[in-house]
Scaffold this motif. Sequence first.
Motif, short mmCIF file in Angstrom:
data_model
loop_
_atom_site.label_atom_id
_atom_site.label_comp_id
_atom_site.label_asym_id
_atom_site.label_seq_id
_atom_site.Cartn_x
_atom_site.Cartn_y
_atom_site.Cartn_z
N GLU A 72 48.79 11.81 45.52
CA GLU A 72 48.09 12.71 46.43
C GLU A 72 48.57 12.56 47.87
O GLU A 72 48.51 13.51 48.65
CB GLU A 72 46.59 12.46 46.36
N ASN A 73 49.05 11.39 48.23
CA ASN A 73 49.45 11.14 49.61
C ASN A 73 50.95 11.21 49.83
O ASN A 73 51.44 10.88 50.91
CB ASN A 73 48.92 9.77 50.06
N ALA A 74 51.69 11.62 48.81
CA ALA A 74 53.14 11.78 48.93
C ALA A 74 53.48 13.25 49.10
O ALA A 74 52.67 14.13 48.76
CB ALA A 74 53.83 11.22 47.69
N PRO A 75 54.65 13.57 49.65
CA PRO A 75 55.07 14.98 49.73
C PRO A 75 55.09 15.61 48.35
O PRO A 75 55.27 14.92 47.34
CB PRO A 75 56.48 14.89 50.34
N ASP A 76 54.92 16.90 48.30
CA ASP A 76 54.85 17.61 47.04
C ASP A 76 56.08 17.35 46.18
O ASP A 76 57.21 17.59 46.62
CB ASP A 76 54.72 19.12 47.30
N GLY A 77 55.84 16.84 44.96
CA GLY A 77 56.94 16.61 44.04
C GLY A 77 57.69 15.31 44.24
O GLY A 77 58.59 14.99 43.46
N ALA A 78 57.35 14.55 45.29
CA ALA A 78 58.10 13.32 45.56
C ALA A 78 57.71 12.20 44.62
O ALA A 78 58.51 11.29 44.36
CB ALA A 78 57.87 12.88 47.01
N VAL A 79 56.48 12.22 44.12
CA VAL A 79 56.00 11.18 43.21
C VAL A 79 55.35 11.85 42.01
O VAL A 79 54.66 12.88 42.16
CB VAL A 79 54.98 10.26 43.92
#
Length: 256
Positions: A72-79
Amino acid sequence: MNGQHSTSLNGIAHVPNSTTSSLIPQPPTPQAGEQLDYQMRLLSLWINKVKQTGRIDYPELVQLLDQVHEVENAPDGAVLMQQQCDALVQNLKQAQTDIREAAQQIQFHLKKLANTLQDKNLTPTDEQELRSPIREKTQQFLQGVEYLLDVTQHHVYQPSPLWKKWMRRTEETETETVRKWMNDLNYIRQYIAQQAQVGVLAGNCQTENSKTPDFRRLHKYLETAPGFGDLLGNFVQRELNHKVAGGGKFGIPKSY
């Protein structure tokens, strides 16, 4: 991809609707209602305890909350969540299989077509019998390549920060190699889509048409495409596994 790739690019599988029961639903019994009320009270007490103490005594739940918090706290699609990664990897493997199997079948039918055209004995019946399997396997091949390229571009290649980080830590030659796999697969996909058609190949063999079909080129591309698909697919699978949430420190418990 023959209905195999039922997972979208975000890794969430599309689940078929469950069969609706023909039985008339019965209202819950008083015992069931009391049991549900009791469970909700227990859950409420547990949530209040977590808020007060900041402690969660279930390691599995803590790990899951850590992962959700990281996503939830990472850029979209990064995790990615592990389930999302597993679904994408499974579909990538299926795409690689589809590319390999379809390429072999297309070559088999193209050889039959080439022999028939060489003997100038392509009857309407023969043309129809060859048209259907070539079209079907070509569609399977194209969908496999498109899925592989789409997942690469959406999750790994760009504009993913992970891709830029990977480019900085690797040699330029390795980066160019991955880009070459993508470009080669995309070019082969376009060429097969345009040329692997019975109508096009048969039409080019007509006496008034000076252009003859290049079966050798078609076979060459169909022989090399599975190798590119395996190289790129295996690379993407490794990169997706690197994007799985690792369970960083979970801060303030949220209100669930």
